[in-house]
Design an enzyme around this catalytic site. Structure first.
Site, PDB file in Angstrom:
ATOM      1  N   ALA A   1       1.405  -1.525  -0.240  1.00 14.09           N
ATOM      2  CA  ALA A   1      -0.340  -0.497   0.082  1.00 14.09           C
ATOM      3  C   ALA A   1       0.873   1.302   0.352  1.00 14.09           C
ATOM      4  CB  ALA A   1      -0.819   0.320   1.340  1.00 14.09           C
ATOM      5  N   ASP A   2       0.451   1.947  -0.438  1.00  8.73           N
ATOM      6  CA  ASP A   2       0.910   3.391  -0.444  1.00  8.73           C
ATOM      7  C   ASP A   2      -0.434   4.869  -0.442  1.00  8.73           C
ATOM      8  OD1 ASP A   2       4.008   5.089  -1.148  1.00  8.73           O
ATOM      9  OD2 ASP A   2       2.163   6.406  -1.977  1.00  8.73           O
ATOM     10  N   THR A   3      -0.125   5.773   0.366  1.00  7.42           N
ATOM     11  CA  THR A   3      -0.631   7.119   1.097  1.00  7.42           C
ATOM     12  C   THR A   3       0.104   8.050   0.791  1.00  7.42           C
ATOM     13  OG1 THR A   3      -2.027   5.619   2.548  1.00  7.42           O
ATOM     14  CG2 THR A   3      -2.136   7.423   2.826  1.00  7.42           C
TER      15      THR A   3
END
Length: 198
Positions: free
Chosen positions: A78-80
Site C-alpha cells: 500500500a501507499d498513501t
C-alpha cells in the site's frame, strides 16, 4: 462464511512496517505475516497525475518484493498520499516543513488517496480509496502544540487523523476514515474476498 475463515488456507503477507496499517489489519480479524524490510525506490514518472501516484507506488512495492510467493500466499502492499491543489504533500523533512504543511492545510479541504495492490503467484489486483478531509483554521499555537506533542514526522501531510489534531481540528471527512490512517480496510476486506473467489 466470514472472510477470516475463507482465508484459513492462505497466508497474508503485509509488506508494510507502518504500525497503523498493521493495527488496522489486526483489528479486522485477519491474521497476517509482516514482511521483512526490503529496498524499493519510491520514484514515479514526473508526468504521472497526482491521483495515480499511490496506485503506481503500491504496484512498485509489490513488484520489488524479493521473496517468491508460494501457492497460497497473498502479498499486500500500500501507499498513501496527501494531495492539495493537485500537488502531493509528502512526509515533512523537518519541523519547519511540518509547520508549513499544516499551515497550507489549515481551513482547506485536501484529498487522501491510498493505493493497494494484492498479488498472488498467478494474479494481481490494484485499487484505491479516496477521502476528502476538511480542516478548520489552525492557529500557530495549535500547530506548535501538535508538532511538539505528537511529532508526526513519519506521516504524509504531517498529521495523523487518529491523534489530537483529528479530534479538535477536522471539521468533516467524505470517504473512509481508515483510509486516512493508511489502509482502507472496508474496501480491502471486500477486495480480498473477490480476489480469492476469482
Amino acid at each position: 462464511m466470514l472472510l477470516h475463515k475463507k482465508l484459513k488456507s492462505y497466508r497474508l503477507i503485509l509488506a508494510s512496517h507502518s504500525p497503523r496499517r498493521q493495527q488496522l489489519l489486526r483489528d479486522c480479524g485477519l491474521a497476517y505475516l509482516p514482511a521483512d524490510k526490503y529496498e524499493v525506490e519510491e520514484c514515479y514518472p514526473a508526468t504521472l497525475p497526482a491521483a495515480e501516484v499511490p496506485l503506481y507506488l503500491s504496484g512498485l512495492k509489490s513488484d520489488a518484493y524479493p521473496v517468491p510467493l508460494g501457492p497460497h500466499d497473498i502479498l499486500i502492499t500500500a501507499d498513501t498520499v496527501v494531495i492539495l491543489d493537485d500537488r502531493i504533500i509528502g512526509k515533512p523533512r523537518d519541523h519547519a516543513d511540518a509547520v508549513a504543511t499544516l499551515r497550507s492545510l489549515s481551513g482547506r479541504t485536501h484529498r487522501v488517496i491510498t493505493g493497494v495492490t494484492l498479488r498472488s503467484r498467478d494474479k494481481r489486483r490494484t485499487f484505491d480509496s479516496q477521502t476528502d478531509v476538511c480542516f478548520d483554521a489552525l492557529s500557530d499555537e495549535q500547530i506548535d502544540y501538535y508538532l511538539e506533542t505528537y511529532r508526526p514526522y513519519d506521516k504524509a501531510g504531517a498529521y495523523g487523523i487518529q491523534e489530537w489534531i483529528g479530534y479538535v481540528a477536522i471539521r468533516r471527512i467524505e470517504g473512509s476514515f481508515y483510509n486516512v490512517m493508511g489502509l482502507p480496510v472496508q474496501k480491502l476486506y471486500g477486495e480480498l474476498e473477490r480476489f480469492i473467489e476469482a
